[in-house]
Write a protein that holds these residues in place. Structure first.
Motif, short mmCIF file in Angstrom:
data_model
loop_
_atom_site.label_atom_id
_atom_site.label_comp_id
_atom_site.label_asym_id
_atom_site.label_seq_id
_atom_site.Cartn_x
_atom_site.Cartn_y
_atom_site.Cartn_z
N PHE A 180 31.17 -7.59 -27.48
CA PHE A 180 29.50 -7.84 -27.67
C PHE A 180 28.19 -6.17 -27.94
O PHE A 180 28.11 -5.40 -28.48
CB PHE A 180 28.61 -8.96 -26.43
CG PHE A 180 26.65 -8.99 -26.57
CD1 PHE A 180 26.50 -8.86 -25.74
CD2 PHE A 180 26.96 -9.85 -28.18
CE1 PHE A 180 25.40 -8.56 -26.63
CE2 PHE A 180 25.55 -10.36 -28.39
CZ PHE A 180 24.49 -9.55 -27.22
N VAL A 238 38.41 -7.16 -32.66
CA VAL A 238 37.88 -7.96 -34.06
C VAL A 238 35.83 -7.73 -33.97
O VAL A 238 35.46 -7.36 -35.32
CB VAL A 238 37.98 -9.88 -33.84
CG1 VAL A 238 37.12 -10.56 -34.58
CG2 VAL A 238 39.73 -9.93 -33.73
N LEU A 297 34.72 -4.63 -35.99
CA LEU A 297 35.71 -4.03 -37.37
C LEU A 297 34.53 -4.73 -37.96
O LEU A 297 34.33 -4.67 -39.12
CB LEU A 297 37.17 -5.28 -37.45
CG LEU A 297 38.49 -3.59 -37.47
CD1 LEU A 297 39.50 -4.48 -37.25
CD2 LEU A 297 37.78 -2.83 -37.98
N LEU A 298 34.35 -6.38 -37.31
CA LEU A 298 33.78 -7.03 -38.13
C LEU A 298 32.03 -7.85 -37.79
O LEU A 298 31.43 -8.00 -38.25
CB LEU A 298 34.21 -8.43 -38.55
CG LEU A 298 35.88 -8.56 -38.86
CD1 LEU A 298 36.04 -10.13 -39.41
CD2 LEU A 298 35.38 -8.31 -40.61
N ILE A 348 29.23 -8.88 -35.66
CA ILE A 348 28.19 -9.52 -34.64
C ILE A 348 28.94 -10.65 -34.94
O ILE A 348 29.97 -12.06 -34.60
CB ILE A 348 26.94 -10.13 -34.45
CG1 ILE A 348 26.82 -10.70 -33.73
CG2 ILE A 348 26.38 -10.59 -35.81
CD1 ILE A 348 26.83 -10.05 -32.50
N TYR A 349 29.87 -11.31 -36.55
CA TYR A 349 30.45 -11.84 -36.74
C TYR A 349 32.18 -12.38 -37.03
O TYR A 349 31.99 -13.49 -35.88
CB TYR A 349 30.66 -11.85 -38.42
CG TYR A 349 31.81 -12.40 -39.29
CD1 TYR A 349 32.82 -12.72 -39.86
CD2 TYR A 349 30.98 -14.27 -39.59
CE1 TYR A 349 33.46 -13.24 -39.83
CE2 TYR A 349 32.10 -15.19 -39.56
CZ TYR A 349 33.53 -14.70 -40.50
OH TYR A 349 34.22 -15.40 -40.35
N ALA A 401 30.90 -13.65 -33.26
CA ALA A 401 31.46 -15.17 -33.25
C ALA A 401 32.74 -15.57 -33.21
O ALA A 401 32.93 -16.85 -33.35
CB ALA A 401 30.68 -15.63 -33.66
N TRP A 402 33.41 -15.04 -34.28
CA TRP A 402 34.54 -15.67 -34.36
C TRP A 402 35.01 -15.56 -33.74
O TRP A 402 36.19 -16.63 -33.14
CB TRP A 402 35.19 -15.05 -35.93
CG TRP A 402 36.44 -15.03 -36.64
CD1 TRP A 402 36.69 -15.62 -37.78
CD2 TRP A 402 37.71 -15.46 -35.91
NE1 TRP A 402 37.73 -16.43 -38.06
CE2 TRP A 402 39.17 -15.42 -36.62
CE3 TRP A 402 38.32 -14.10 -34.37
CZ2 TRP A 402 40.08 -15.62 -37.29
CZ3 TRP A 402 39.63 -14.36 -34.64
CH2 TRP A 402 40.71 -15.22 -35.72
N LEU A 421 34.49 -16.11 -30.37
CA LEU A 421 34.38 -16.80 -29.53
C LEU A 421 34.64 -19.00 -29.83
O LEU A 421 35.07 -19.56 -28.87
CB LEU A 421 32.90 -16.90 -29.21
CG LEU A 421 31.46 -16.44 -28.80
CD1 LEU A 421 30.38 -17.00 -28.66
CD2 LEU A 421 31.70 -16.62 -27.48
N ILE A 422 34.63 -18.54 -30.87
CA ILE A 422 35.40 -20.07 -31.34
C ILE A 422 36.56 -20.60 -31.91
O ILE A 422 37.08 -20.91 -31.03
CB ILE A 422 34.47 -20.30 -32.80
CG1 ILE A 422 32.85 -20.25 -33.36
CG2 ILE A 422 34.85 -21.56 -33.45
CD1 ILE A 422 32.46 -20.19 -34.00
N ALA A 423 36.80 -18.63 -31.97
CA ALA A 423 38.80 -18.52 -31.24
C ALA A 423 38.85 -19.37 -30.58
O ALA A 423 39.65 -19.89 -30.06
CB ALA A 423 39.87 -17.48 -32.23
N MET A 440 38.00 -20.58 -27.92
CA MET A 440 37.63 -22.41 -28.20
C MET A 440 38.20 -23.01 -28.42
O MET A 440 38.54 -24.86 -28.15
CB MET A 440 36.36 -23.01 -28.18
CG MET A 440 35.27 -23.89 -28.37
SD MET A 440 33.90 -23.98 -29.55
CE MET A 440 34.60 -24.47 -30.69
N VAL A 441 38.39 -23.48 -29.88
CA VAL A 441 39.24 -24.28 -30.38
C VAL A 441 41.34 -23.97 -29.65
O VAL A 441 41.43 -24.79 -30.19
CB VAL A 441 39.79 -23.33 -32.00
CG1 VAL A 441 40.75 -24.27 -32.34
CG2 VAL A 441 38.92 -23.72 -33.25
#
Lengths: 520, 369, 378
Positions: A329, A444, A447-448, A450-451, A454-455, A457-459, A461-462
Motif C-alpha cells: 500500500f 505488483v 508496477l501497477l 493501486i490497481y 487491489a489485484w 487483495l483479490i488474488a 482471497m481467491v
C-alpha cells in the motif's frame, strides 16, 4: 568397470532382497539357539543387540533366551520382572506340561506388566527394534513380547514457540506414549480412539491417529487414514514430512494442517471433532482439518476473559493484514496515487523523501531485506546474544540509515510495523509464511499502483477461497457464512453461548452442553 | 474435489446463492447508475430505483418459477424440452449472446476508473489481461470458489455500505432531496428502467439453480437478493443526491467515487476512495467470474461436452479481445444506453422467460391430462 | 508447464507498466491563484508551493517558507503548463488547499476553470475558494508573517475561526459548483484581501463575493455576509448587538436553525423565514437587573429578534435590489413546491425582486454568563 559394477550391485541388491525375504519367511524356531542366531543375523550383529540364554526355573534342560536392544529397555524391569522370575522361580511341572511352555511362562512366571504372544519372526524383530524384550522359549513356536520400553526422554516442558501466560504449561515430548497419555489426561471419554499405523520403510515410525468417535466426522477420519497409508517414504523424522504428503495443497503458502506442541490445544480441537496425528520421535502433533481462521486463535484466548480475547483477536487480524499489505500500500501510494492520502500525510512523506538517493521501490526493498537479514541473524546467533542483536540491530541500523540519508524515516516505520505485525500472530507457521508474502504484493503494487494493490487483495482471497482442508472449505466459517460457527472465530463468545460444535464437522453429536430452555 | 460432471452439482446453499446474486446485481450499478438515473428523474432518483426494483422483482419471480420446474437443469438444457430442439438451441444461443455481451461490457467498464479517474494511466491491455487471469483462475477452480469469494466480499460490502451512508454526513443538505413525494411520477417511472435493467440480470438464476443444494427457500432467497440490492442502491443514490446535489451527480460518471473522495469525516480521515477502489475491484471480479462460468457452462451444455475447462481457456482471450474493441468512452456507453435498456431488457430478460414459463405451464397441464 | 506459462504471462504483462511518478518528483501546490494576464489577455496562473526544509537531521520539519511560480497562457491548462516549465519539481495539483481568484478574471468569468477542475483528474474539487480584492498573484507573493504555511492558515481560519464569528462566508469548490449549477446559477464565494498592519502583512477573510452565471458581479461586506449566514442557518456563535435602555449590549448566539417556506398569497409569492436561536448575554453596559425583573429577558429576546430581522431583511433587500438571487430562494422553491416552480422558473428574474418577506424570530436567551447582575458601582 560398468559390467563388473553391475554384477556387484546386482549382487548387493540380491543380497538385500534375499535377506528381507529370509526375514519374512523365518519362523520362530523351537530351538532357542536357532532363534538367537536368526536374531543376530537379521540385526546384523550390532553391538547393542543383546541376547542372553538362561535356564527356565533352574531346570538344566529347558532354556529361555532374551533378545533386546541395549539402551532402549528399562533394565530394572528386565532384571526384576523378567530375568529374575524366569531364572529363580521353580516350575510347576504339571501345569507346565498341561498348558505348554509359552502360556505357562506368560501367565505364571513373567511378572512384567504387558506380555503378548508373537507368531511371526518379523514381528519379533519389530518389537525388538521398538524397545521391547523378546523371550524365546525352548520347544515353543511362539515367542513372548514383554513391554520394557524405557529410554531417556526429555521432560515435559512448555514449548518455547507456543508459550502462553495463563493455562497449562505442559508440552509434548518425543515419545509417542507420553504424548498419547497427555491427551488421555484431558479427555477421559471412552470413545477416544487411538489407531496405530506405521509409516516409513526404514524408520518404521509409529503414527497414531486419534479422534473421538461420535464427535468427529467419520469421512475425515477415513480420509486421514487413507492418505497416511498411501505414504511411501524411507524415513519419517518429523511430522512435517507426513504433513507434506497428506496435505491438500502442499505448495500453497497457507498450511492446511496444524502442527502444535501443546496438549491443551490438541484436546480442545479434538473436542470440536478434529483428528489428531501423533508421530513418534517428534513433539509436533498434526491436526486435521485446519482452517484459516485458526491463524489468529491462541489457547490463551480461551483461558482469559472473553471480551478482551475478542478484541485481541481483532487486533491479530489487523496485524495479519498489515504484515502482508502495508508495504504494498505504501509503495502504491508513493509511486502512483499520491492523491489518495490526506494532505498533511502527503506533505510529510514528500519532505521525508527529499534527500533520499534511491527510488521508493529500491528504498523499501532495501530496508525489508535488511530487516530479514537481521531476523535471520537473531535466530541463528547462539545463545541470548541473538535476541539482543536483532533488537539493537534493528534500532541502531534503522536510525543510522535515516541519519545517513539512505532511507526516509517513513520507510523505517513502515517496515518495522510490518515486521512486528508478522510476529504478533500466535502461530509459528503463519509467521514463517508471512515473511515471504509481502514481497509479491510489493512488486505488483510498485508496477501497477493501486490497481495492482487491489489485484493482490483479490488474488489472495481467491487463493484462500479455493483451498480446502480435508473437504472443509478453508475459509469456513467466514465463507460459506454460518452464523453459529462464527461464535468462535474472530470473536470469542462466552462459554455458555458456545453450545454447539462447529457445523463443518458433520457428525451426529453436535451439542457440547445441554441447551438452556428459554425463560431461565 | 470440484467436479464438473453433472452427477452431483450442488455446491452452495441458498444463503450462498443469495450473496452471489447480491454481488452480481449490485457491483456495477452502485458505482455507475446514480448518474443516468438522476439525469432523468432528478431528485426522485431514489424512488426510481425502488420502482426499478419492483420490476426486477417481477422478473425474479418469473425466473425462479421457470427454473424450479426443472430443478436440476439449466435453461440451456431444458429450453430444448420446452420449445423443441431447434428453437431451444436458438433460445440458448440468445441467452449466451446476452451473457457474453454483459461480460465484455463489464470487463471494459471495469477498467474505466483506472484509466481516467485515478490519475495514472496503466495501459489498457495490461489491465484487461491481469483481470482476466484472475477471473480465469477463479473460474477454473469452480463455482464453489466463486461463491466463497462472494461471501467474503459481501461481508466487506456491508461495511462499505455503512461507510457510504455514515461518513459523508457532514456535507448533508436535506433540501437537496425534497420533496419526498414526487410531483411528477412520469419522471420517476422513466428513470426506473435503468436500474431495473441492471437488477434484472437476475436471469442468471436460470443458469445457477441446479447448483444450489437446498431449493426450498430459493424463491425467497432470490427475491431477497433483488430487494436488498435495490434498497442498497436506492439508499446510496439518496445519499449522493443529499450530499452532492442532483446536478452534480448527473454530471459525474462515477458518483460514488466522488462521494468518498469528498467525504471528510475529520481532518485526517479524508480521501478514502482507495476503499471504494478495492470494493469496486472485488465486486466486479465476482460478477465477471460468475458470467464467465455460466458462459462456459452454457457452451458446454449447448455443445454437449463433458468438461468446461477447455472452453474457459478459449473464451478468456476472446472476451479480452472483444473488450479492447470499443475505442473510447462514447462507444462504451452506447451499449448500456441504446442497446441494453430498450432491447435486451425488454426482449430477453422479460419476454423470453415469460413465454417460456407460459409454454412450460401449458405443456405440464397437457401432460397431466 | 501451465504454471510456468502463467508466470511468464504475468511477468511480461507487469513489465509494460504505465508511467509512474514517485512522490519525490513532486512538489505540492497548496495555493492556486488565477488572474487575468494584462499583456496577452489570457490567464496568468500562480502556484504557491512550500519549501521543503526537511532532510537529514530531525526528519520532516516544514517551516513556513514558500515560493511561487507563475505562468501565462491562452487557456488555464496552457498557463499551468507554462508554470510547470518554470518550477524546480513537478507541481502536484491533487492536494490544492485554496484557490484564489483575482477580481479581474472573476468579472470575466470562471466557467472554464470550473469545467477544468471538474473534468481533469489531476485537479481536486475540495479546495476553498476565495475572490481576491485585487490580483491573486500579489497576495500570494507577499511575505506573510505566519507561523504555519499560509494555505493552512487560511484553512484554519475557515474551519476553526468560523466557530467564533459569522462575518465571512467560505465555500469549497464542490459546494460552490452545486450553487452555480442549480438555478438560478447565482451563489456566493469567499473573499480575501491583503491588509497591512504596520509592517506586518496579513490576510483578512471577511464578507463574500457574488457570482452569477460564472461571473463576479459584486461583493458583500462583513455585515451583509453576516445577514446571509443568518438566513441560511449558519449562525452558530454569532453576535447580536442590541441596545437596552439606550446602552449597547451584546448577546451571543449559541446556535439555532432557520427555516424558509415559500407561500402563495393571492398573487404574491411570500417567503416565510422562521429563525430560532438560543443565546446568552455576553456583555452589558447598562446594569440590567436580571434577578428582580423576570420580564427583562423577554425584552432582550424581542430586541435581539428585532436585530436579527433587520440583518436578514437588509440582506434580502440588497439582493432584490441587485436583482440577483444568490440567496438560494429559487432552489428552495424548486424543492419545496415543484409544481409552482415549474410554472414560474422561466420568469424568475422578474419574480425575485417582488418577493415579500415575512420574518419571525424566536430568540431564547438562556443564561447570563457568570454573573447575574452588576452592582451599580461605576
Amino acid at each position: 568397470m560398468s559390467f563388473l559394477d553391475k554384477l556387484f550391485n546386482k549382487k548387493n541388491e540380491q543380497d538385500q532382497q534375499d535377506k528381507q525375504k529370509q526375514a519374512e519367511d523365518t519362523k520362530i524356531d523351537k530351538s532357542v539357539d536357532n532363534n538367537i542366531k536368526n536374531v543376530k543375523r537379521t540385526l546384523n550383529e550390532n553391538f547393542d543387540v543383546i541376547t542372553r540364554k538362561v535356564s527356565l526355573g533352574g531346570k538344566s534342560d529347558q532354556f529361555v533366551a532374551l533378545a533386546y536392544l541395549d539402551g532402549m529397555v528399562d533394565k530394572n524391569v528386565l532384571n526384576q520382572s523378567i530375568l529374575r522370575p524366569i531364572m529363580l522361580k521353580p516350575v510347576d511341572d504339571m501345569k507346565f506340561h498341561d498348558m505348554g511352555p509359552g502360556r505357562y511362562v506368560r501367565e505364571f512366571m513373567i511378572t512384567a506388566n504387558d506380555v503378548e504372544e508373537v507368531d511371526k519372526f518379523s514381528d519379533c524383530i519389530n518389537f525388538i527394534l521398538n524397545g521391547c524384550t523378546i523371550v524365546f522359549i525352548d520347544g515353543c513356536e511362539k515367542a513372548l513380547m514383554c513391554e520394557t520400553r524405557g529410554w531417556i526422554q526429555r521432560s515435559i516442558d512448555e514449548p518455547q514457540n507456543e508459550a502462553i501466560a495463563k493455562g497449562p504449561h505442559s508440552g509434548f515430548n518425543e515419545t509417542l506414549l507420553t504424548n498419547v497419555t497427555l491427551i488421555r489426561r484431558y479427555i477421559k471419554d471412552p470413545n477416544l480412539h487411538f489407531e496405530p499405523l506405521t509409516v516409513g520403510r526404514a524408520s518404521r515410525t509409529n503414527v497414531v491417529v486419534a479422534f473421538i468417535d461420535g464427535i468427529s466426522d467419520n469421512n475425515i477420519v477415513e480420509e486421514v487414514k487413507r492418505r497416511l497409508k498411501g505414504i511411501d517414504i524411507d524415513g519419517v523424522l518429523d511430522s512435517s514430512y507426513i504433513a507434506e504428503f497428506i496435505s491438500d495443497s502442499p505448495l500453497s503458502p497457507f498450511a492446511t494442517i496444524l502442527s502444535t506442541e501443546r496438549p491443551d490445544k490438541v484436546a480442545a480441537n479434538m473436542l470440536e471433532g478434529k483428528v489428531a496425528i501423533f508421530v513418534d520421535g517428534t513433539p509436533d502433533v498434526l491436526m486435521a482439518p485446519f482452517l484459516f481462521m485458526e491463524f489468529i486463535q491462541s489457547p490463551d484466548d480461551y483461558y482469559e476473559d472473553s471480551m478482551i480475547s475478542s478484541l485481541v483477536r481483532i487486533l491479530r487480524m489487523l496485524a495479519l493484514f498489515t504484515a502482508v499489505y502495508l508495504p504494498g500500500f505504501y509503495i502504491a501510494i508513493v509511486t502512483f496515487n499520491q492523491e489518495m492520502i490526506p494532505t498533511t500525510l502527503t506533505l510529510s512523506l514528500m519532505s521525508g523523501r527529499f534527500f533520499v538517493p534511491f527510488s521508493p521501490f529500491a528504498e523499501i526493498l532495501f530496508m525489508m531485506i535488511l530487516i530479514e537479514i537481521l531476523r535471520e541473524a537473531g535466530i541463528h546467533f547462539p545463545g541470548t546474544i541473538g535476541q539482543t542483536i536483532s533488537i539493537v540491530g534493528a534500532l541502531v541500523v534503522g536510525q543510522s540509515a535515516v541519519s545517513a540519508g539512505l532511507v526516509s524515516p517513513f520507510v523505517v516505520i513502515v517496515v518495522s510495523i510490518t515486521t512486528l505485525a508478522s510476529y504478533s500472530v500466535p502461530s509459528y507457521t503463519a509467521s514463517y509464511m508471512m515473511r515471504f508474502l509481502p514481497y509479491p504484493v510489493l512488486i505488483v503494487s510498485a508496477l501497477l499502483g493501486i490497481y495492482g494493490f487491489a489485484w493482490c487483495l483479490i488474488a489472495m482471497m481467491v487463493h484462500l477461497a479455493s483451498l480446502e482442508s480435508f473437504g472443509v472449505p478453508y475459509l469456513a466459517p467466514i465463507a460459506p457464512f454460518n452464523l453459529r460457527d462464527n461464535q468462535d472465530t474472530v470473536l470469542r463468545m462466552p462459554r455458555w453461548i458456545m453450545t454447539y460444535r462447529p457445523s463443518y464437522i458433520k457428525a451426529e453429536n453436535k451439542k457440547r452442553m445441554a441447551t438452556k430452555k428459554k425463560g431461565k | 474435489m470440484n467436479n464438473t460432471n453433472d452427477t452431483k452439482r450442488a455446491c452452495m446453499d441458498t444463503r450462498g446463492y443469495t450473496f452471489l446474486m447480491i454481488n452480481t446485481l449490485i457491483s456495477l450499478p452502485i458505482f455507475l447508475s446514480p448518474s443516468p438515473t438522476v439525469a432523468v428523474s432528478r431528485q426522485y432518483a431514489w424512488l426510481s430505483v425502488l420502482v426499478g426494483t419492483a420490476q426486477a422483482l417481477m422478473v425474479g419471480y418469473v425466473v425462479i418459477k421457470l427454473g424450479l420446474t426443472y430443478p436440476d437443469k439449466t435453461i440451456i438444457e431444458y429450453s430444448q424440452d420446452i420449445v423443441g430442439k431447434f428453437a431451444g438451441k436458438i433460445v440458448g444461443l440468445i441467452f449466451l449472446a446476452v451473457f457474453l455481451s454483459i461480460s465484455v461490457m463489464a470487463l471494459r467498464e471495469f477498467t474505466l476508473p483506472f484509466q481516467g479517474f485515478v490519475s495514472i494511466n496503466i495501459p489498457l491491455p495490461t489491465l484487461l489481461i491481469m483481470t482476466m487471469l484472475l477471473v480465469t483462475y477463479a473460474v477454473i477452480r469452480g463455482l464453489k470458489t466463486i461463491s466463497i469469494c462472494s461471501d467474503v466480499i459481501i461481508q466487506f460490502f456491508i461495511g462499505f455500505i455503512l461507510i457510504l451512508l455514515i461518513l459523508p454526513t457532514k456535507n448533508l443538505n436535506i433540501l437537496n432531496i425534497k420533496p419526498i413525494i414526487p410531483h411528477d411520477w412520469g419522471r420517476v417511472v422513466r428513470g426506473s428502467f435503468d436500474s431495473a435493467a441492471f437488477l434484472a440480470e437476475d436471469v442468471i438464476g436460470l443458469m445457477l439453480i441446479p447448483y444450489v443444494s437446498n431449493k426450498d427457500k430459493l424463491m425467497k432467497g432470490n427475491q431477497l437478493a433483488v430487494l436488498l440490492s435495490g434498497i442498497a442502491l436506492s439508499a446510496v443514490t439518496a445519499m449522493e443526491i443529499v450530499t452532492m446535489s442532483y446536478e452534480r451527480v448527473d454530471s459525474t460518471i462515477f458518483s460514488t467515487f466522488m462521494l468518498l473522495r469528498e467525504a471528510q469525516f475529520s481532518s485526517s480521515l479524508e480521501r478514502i476512495e482507495s476503499i471504494a477502489i478495492a470494493m469496486w475491484g472485488g465486486l466486479v471480479f465476482v460478477k465477471l467470474s460468475v458470467y464467465l462460468y455460466i458462459l462456459a457452462d452454457g457452451l458446454r451444455q449447448l455443445l454437449g461436452l463433458k468438461d468446461y475447462k477447455p472452453i474457459v481457456y478459449i473464451l478468456a482471450p476472446i472476451i479480452t479481445y472483444l473488450a479492447v474493441l470499443p475505442r473510447d468512452i462514447s462507444e462504451i456507453l452506447v451499449f448500456p444506453n441504446k442497446v441494453w435498456v430498450p432491447i435486451i431488457y425488454l426482449a430477453v430478460l422479460i419476454i423470453l422467460p415469460v413465454i417460456l414459463l407460459l409454454i412450460s405451464t401449458i405443456r405440464k397441464q397437457g401432460e397431466k391430462k | 508447464m501451465k504454471r510456468i506459462l502463467v508466470l511468464f504471462l504475468i511477468i511480461s504483462v507487469l513489465l509494460t507498466y504505465g508511467c509512474s511518478m514517485p512522490i519525490e518528483n513532486y512538489n505540492m501546490v497548496l495555493i492556486f491563484g488565477i488572474d487575468k494576464d494584462e499583456k496577452t489577455g489570457g490567464y496568468e496562473v500562480t502556484l504557491q508551493m512550500p519549501k521543503m526544509a526537511g532532510g537529514k537531521e530531525e526528519g520532516t520539519s516544514l517551516g513556513n517558507e514558500t515560493f511561487t511560480v507563475s505562468g501565462v497562457g491562452r487557456s488555464i491548462e496552457l498557463a499551468v503548463k507554462d508554470a510547470y516549465v518554470k518550477s524546480s519539481k513537478v507541481p502536484f495539483l491533487g492536494h490544492i488547499q485554496v484557490v484564489l481568484i483575482g477580481e479581474d478574471i472573476g468579472r470575466e468569468g470562471i466557467v472554464e476553470m470550473a469545467d477544468l477542475f471538474k473534468r481533469d483528474p489531476k485537479y481536486t474539487l475540495t479546495p476553498w475558494l476565495f475572490t481576491v480584492d485585487g490580483r491573486a498573484k500579489d497576495l500570494m507573493e507577499a511575505k506573510l508573517e505566519y507561523d504555519v504555511l499560509p494555505a493552512f492558515a487560511i484553512i484554519h481560519t475557515v474551519r476553526d475561526v468560523s466557530r467564533y464569528t459569522i462575518k465571512f462566508y467560505a465555500v469549497q469548490f464542490n459546494k460552490f459548483l452545486e450553487g452555480i449549477e442549480a438555478l438560478p446559477h447565482a451563489t456566493l464565494m469567499g473573499r480575501i484581501k491583503l491588509v497591512e498592519d504596520g509592517d506586518n502583512k496579513l490576510l483578512e477573510i471577511s464578507g463574500a463575493s457574488i457570482y452569477k452565471d460564472g461571473k463576479l458581479v459584486g461583493m458583500l461586506n462583513a455585515q451583509d455576509a453576516a445577514g446571509y449566514n443568518w438566513l441560511t442557518g449558519r449562525f452558530k456563535n454569532a453576535d447580536a448587538a442590541i441596545s437596552y435602555k439606550g446602552q449597547p449590549m451584546n448577546v451571543g448566539i449559541e446556535g439555532g436553525t432557520t427555516n424558509i417556506w415559500p407561500i402563495v398569497r393571492g398573487n404574491t409569492l411570500v417567503y416565510k423565514v422562521v429563525t430560532e436561536a438560543t443565546g446568552y448575554v455576553q456583555w452589558a453596559s447598562s446594569y440590567p437587573d436580571f434577578e428582580s425583573d423576570p420580564e427583562l429577558i423577554e425584552e432582550l429576546n424581542a430586541a435581539t429578534g428585532e436585530r436579527i430581522k433587520k440583518l436578514i431583511s437588509d440582506t434580502v433587500k440588497d439582493a432584490q435590489d441587485q436583482g440577483i438571487d444568490y440567496l438560494g430562494f429559487e432552489k428552495i422553491l424548486e424543492h419545496k413546491d415543484p409544481v409552482l416552480w415549474e410554472q414560474i422558473k422561466d420568469d424568475w428574474d422578474e419574480v425575485f425582486p417582488n418577493i415579500e418577506l415575512e420574518i419571525h424570530t424566536d430568540v431564547t436567551i438562556k443564561n447570563t454568563g457568570w454573573i447575574l447582575n452588576n452592582p451599580e458601582l461605576y
